[in-house]
Design a protein around this motif. Structure first.
Motif, PDB file in Angstrom:
ATOM      1  N   UNK A 327       0.817  -1.209   0.000  1.00  0.00           N
ATOM      2  CA  UNK A 327       0.000   0.000   0.000  1.00  0.00           C
ATOM      3  C   UNK A 327       0.853   1.263   0.000  1.00  0.00           C
ATOM      4  N   UNK A 328       2.081   1.179   0.557  1.00  0.00           N
ATOM      5  CA  UNK A 328       2.897   2.375   0.708  1.00  0.00           C
ATOM      6  C   UNK A 328       4.249   2.304  -0.012  1.00  0.00           C
ATOM      7  N   UNK A 329       4.543   1.184  -0.670  1.00  0.00           N
ATOM      8  CA  UNK A 329       5.818   1.051  -1.388  1.00  0.00           C
ATOM      9  C   UNK A 329       5.564   0.563  -2.816  1.00  0.00           C
ATOM     10  N   UNK A 330       4.546   1.095  -3.424  1.00  0.00           N
ATOM     11  CA  UNK A 330       4.125   0.572  -4.721  1.00  0.00           C
ATOM     12  C   UNK A 330       5.121   0.872  -5.831  1.00  0.00           C
ATOM     13  N   UNK A 331       5.699   2.060  -5.839  1.00  0.00           N
ATOM     14  CA  UNK A 331       6.655   2.396  -6.891  1.00  0.00           C
ATOM     15  C   UNK A 331       7.906   1.528  -6.785  1.00  0.00           C
ATOM     16  N   UNK A 332       8.390   1.335  -5.558  1.00  0.00           N
ATOM     17  CA  UNK A 332       9.558   0.480  -5.357  1.00  0.00           C
ATOM     18  C   UNK A 332       9.230  -0.976  -5.723  1.00  0.00           C
ATOM     19  N   UNK A 333       8.027  -1.408  -5.384  1.00  0.00           N
ATOM     20  CA  UNK A 333       7.595  -2.771  -5.713  1.00  0.00           C
ATOM     21  C   UNK A 333       7.540  -2.968  -7.224  1.00  0.00           C
ATOM     22  N   UNK A 334       7.050  -1.969  -7.926  1.00  0.00           N
ATOM     23  CA  UNK A 334       6.950  -2.040  -9.385  1.00  0.00           C
ATOM     24  C   UNK A 334       8.337  -2.138 -10.026  1.00  0.00           C
ATOM     25  N   UNK A 335       9.307  -1.417  -9.466  1.00  0.00           N
ATOM     26  CA  UNK A 335      10.680  -1.515  -9.961  1.00  0.00           C
ATOM     27  C   UNK A 335      11.194  -2.952  -9.835  1.00  0.00           C
ATOM     28  N   UNK A 336      10.888  -3.584  -8.706  1.00  0.00           N
ATOM     29  CA  UNK A 336      11.352  -4.955  -8.478  1.00  0.00           C
ATOM     30  C   UNK A 336      10.656  -5.934  -9.418  1.00  0.00           C
ATOM     31  N   UNK A 337       9.355  -5.745  -9.614  1.00  0.00           N
ATOM     32  CA  UNK A 337       8.601  -6.600 -10.529  1.00  0.00           C
ATOM     33  C   UNK A 337       9.155  -6.491 -11.944  1.00  0.00           C
ATOM     34  N   UNK A 338       9.407  -5.268 -12.390  1.00  0.00           N
ATOM     35  CA  UNK A 338       9.958  -5.072 -13.738  1.00  0.00           C
ATOM     36  C   UNK A 338      11.346  -5.698 -13.862  1.00  0.00           C
ATOM     37  N   UNK A 339      12.134  -5.602 -12.804  1.00  0.00           N
ATOM     38  CA  UNK A 339      13.468  -6.202 -12.834  1.00  0.00           C
ATOM     39  C   UNK A 339      13.381  -7.719 -12.999  1.00  0.00           C
ATOM     40  N   UNK A 340      12.503  -8.374 -12.255  1.00  0.00           N
ATOM     41  CA  UNK A 340      12.397  -9.832 -12.311  1.00  0.00           C
ATOM     42  C   UNK A 340      11.871 -10.325 -13.658  1.00  0.00           C
ATOM     43  N   UNK A 341      11.173  -9.457 -14.394  1.00  0.00           N
ATOM     44  CA  UNK A 341      10.666  -9.856 -15.711  1.00  0.00           C
ATOM     45  C   UNK A 341      11.556  -9.330 -16.845  1.00  0.00           C
ATOM     46  N   UNK A 342      12.674  -8.727 -16.489  1.00  0.00           N
ATOM     47  CA  UNK A 342      13.589  -8.205 -17.504  1.00  0.00           C
ATOM     48  C   UNK A 342      14.346  -9.341 -18.183  1.00  0.00           C
ATOM     49  N   UNK A 343      14.936  -9.043 -19.333  1.00  0.00           N
ATOM     50  CA  UNK A 343      15.668 -10.071 -20.078  1.00  0.00           C
ATOM     51  C   UNK A 343      16.777 -10.697 -19.248  1.00  0.00           C
ATOM     52  N   UNK A 344      17.578  -9.870 -18.590  1.00  0.00           N
ATOM     53  CA  UNK A 344      18.731 -10.383 -17.849  1.00  0.00           C
ATOM     54  C   UNK A 344      18.302 -11.312 -16.715  1.00  0.00           C
ATOM     55  N   UNK A 345      17.323 -10.890 -15.946  1.00  0.00           N
ATOM     56  CA  UNK A 345      16.863 -11.716 -14.823  1.00  0.00           C
ATOM     57  C   UNK A 345      16.228 -13.008 -15.316  1.00  0.00           C
ATOM     58  N   UNK A 346      15.479 -12.917 -16.401  1.00  0.00           N
ATOM     59  CA  UNK A 346      14.812 -14.095 -16.950  1.00  0.00           C
ATOM     60  C   UNK A 346      15.826 -15.102 -17.509  1.00  0.00           C
ATOM     61  N   UNK A 347      16.889 -14.602 -18.090  1.00  0.00           N
ATOM     62  CA  UNK A 347      17.931 -15.499 -18.587  1.00  0.00           C
ATOM     63  C   UNK A 347      18.605 -16.214 -17.419  1.00  0.00           C
ATOM     64  N   UNK A 348      18.886 -15.487 -16.352  1.00  0.00           N
ATOM     65  CA  UNK A 348      19.521 -16.100 -15.177  1.00  0.00           C
ATOM     66  C   UNK A 348      18.657 -17.216 -14.604  1.00  0.00           C
ATOM     67  N   UNK A 349      17.356 -16.974 -14.488  1.00  0.00           N
ATOM     68  CA  UNK A 349      16.472 -18.001 -13.951  1.00  0.00           C
ATOM     69  C   UNK A 349      16.223 -19.113 -14.972  1.00  0.00           C
ATOM     70  N   UNK A 350      16.285 -18.774 -16.244  1.00  0.00           N
ATOM     71  CA  UNK A 350      16.124 -19.787 -17.280  1.00  0.00           C
ATOM     72  C   UNK A 350      17.219 -20.837 -17.229  1.00  0.00           C
ATOM     73  N   UNK A 351      18.405 -20.432 -16.851  1.00  0.00           N
ATOM     74  CA  UNK A 351      19.531 -21.363 -16.775  1.00  0.00           C
ATOM     75  C   UNK A 351      19.329 -22.428 -15.704  1.00  0.00           C
TER      76      UNK A 351
END
Length: 429
Positions: A327-351
């Motif tokens: 409720x109070x950290x939505x912008x920071x949460x959105x940054x983290x969500x976008x990071x986890x769905x980014x190409x680099x993060x997805x490649x790391x988890x894909x491995x």
């Protein structure tokens, strides 16, 4: 003369500017250092709580905590992430309980089937309403998995990964039973597991770790049955149909003959048992390959499509979405969500076995070189999602209890399914 008269004024002006600069430095230096990545301590530090159900010490969990979170924190000074792992079922209960106790995470990794439930309770942020760059972020992701976060006209989750299950088969165990490949049809499957049992009393043809929808629906769907009507408003005539009864009858006979095991307390754990020669076959996701590689490096895993029934080879569509509860950290949460769905993060988890949903990650050379993704990508073509209804978690409990009663007793299958259909219909109202 003019110059001499201006010196005192210039000195005064310089003193004033120095004081102003000092004040400005005191209030803005941390923020400026932040933006430029100079490593200055930010004026305010925010800690995000991230609840997930990666298995503790699994390759995925280690990649998350040892690689991805440190990378995110380094790129976003002032934001820390506290990751908390729970088993899948405990995470669901924790979120349910937390909604009434106000103990909730900022971000959570949700089974795709939980999204309707928590959206109905008003717990999830509507991402496309809150964040201006949602569309830009969403267009980088696979359309199918993206749709799992959409309820009504809005998106309440962003896909993190997609998956399904395939049939793993232990080549040496099946060859000892006279087979040189995995069974392609349900009839071949039941013949194969009987052959394995005939070879050894200490082995089982198939390992099934649980009796929930994730485990049972592929058998029902492949045999032409279902749980709910197409309108998802009743289970009558579907869960208790002749097609469902037929396949459950065959499965119960195989369980009673000692050909299928894994779901009862004290049974050999399925994935470990498959690698160590206890179970000739199992249906599992891509993470199993990572587990074999880390725990059983000498075991050569083999995978094929799930056996075809009268309706084809229909597996369950899985995957997880990221939901924001904060409720109070939505912008920071959105940054983290976008990071986890980014190409680099997805490649790391894909491995380590997590099938990416990021389009660029799917085309990444490192991901495309992962040979064991191939059978899952093929199976995904005919995989089917569990019904996206808010009551699904409760329906899943009914399914589990009903299957336990059917497979572990001699109760009438038709009667148990009729009772289950009544219970499910009550939940749908």
């Amino acid at each position: 003369m003019t110059i001499k008269k201006s010196i005192p004024g210039a000195i005064a002006l310089l003193l004033i500017l120095s004081l102003l600069a000092a004040c400005g430095s005191g209030s803005n230096s941390n923020t400026s250092g932040n933006a430029e990545g100079k490593g200055d301590k930010p004026a305010k530090e925010t800690t995000l709580t991230f609840w997930h159900h990666y298995s503790t010490a699994s390759p995925e969990e280690k990649t998350l905590t040892e690689q991805l979170i440190p990378q995110f924190e380094a790129a976003n000074p002032g934001i820390k992430v506290k990751a908390v792992a729970y088993p899948w079922d405990q995470l669901h209960k924790k979120l349910q309980i937390g909604s009434s106790s106000s103990e909730m995470p900022d971000v959570a990794r949700l089974d795709i089937i939980w999204v309707p439930e928590f959206q109905k309770q008003g717990l999830l942020v509507a991402l496309d309403e809150k964040f201006a760059d949602f569309d830009e972020t969403a267009k980088e992701l696979l359309e199918g998995p993206l749709s799992t976060g959409k309820i009504g006209d809005h998106y309440y989750g962003l896909p993190l990964n997609t998956n399904t299950k395939v049939m793993f088969w232990n080549e040496s165990m099946l060859k000892a039973s006279g087979l040189d490949k995995a069974p392609e049809t349900a009839d071949e499957f039941f013949t194969a597991i009987a052959g394995v049992k005939a070879q050894s009393d200490r082995a089982w043809g198939f390992g099934e770790p649980a009796l929930q929808g994730w485990n049972i629906l592929p058998w029902i769907w492949s045999n032409g049955g279902d749980v709910l009507s197409p309108a998802m408003d009743t289970a009558q005539g579907y869960l208790n149909s002749s097609a469902t009864i037929e396949i459950l009858t065959k499965l119960r006979a195989a369980i009673q003959a000692g050909q299928i095991a894994g779901f009862k307390p004290g049974d050999v754990p399925v994935t470990e048992g498959h690698a160590q020669g206890s179970y000739a076959m199992m249906a599992e996701g891509p993470w199993a390959f990572a587990q074999f590689e880390s725990q059983f490096p000498d075991f050569k895993a083999a995978a094929a499509s799930f056996p075809k029934g009268s309706a084809g080879s229909v597996q369950v569509l899985g995957g997880e979405d990221l939901g924001i509860f904060s409720k109070d950290k939505q912008e920071e949460s959105w940054k983290f969500v976008k990071f986890l769905t980014s190409e680099a993060a997805q490649v790391s988890m894909g491995k380590v076995g997590q099938i990416p949903v990021n389009l660029k990650a799917m085309e990444n050379s490192e991901i495309k070189s992962i040979a064991y993704f191939a059978p899952f990508l093929e199976q995904l073509k005919t995989s089917k999602a569990r019904p996206p209804v808010a009551a699904w978690p409760q329906i899943d409990t009914v399914i589990n209890d009903t299957m336990s009663a059917i497979f572990m007793t001699d109760r009438d299958i038709q009667g148990e399914l009729d009772k289950a259909a009544d219970q499910i219909d009550a939940l749908l109202k």
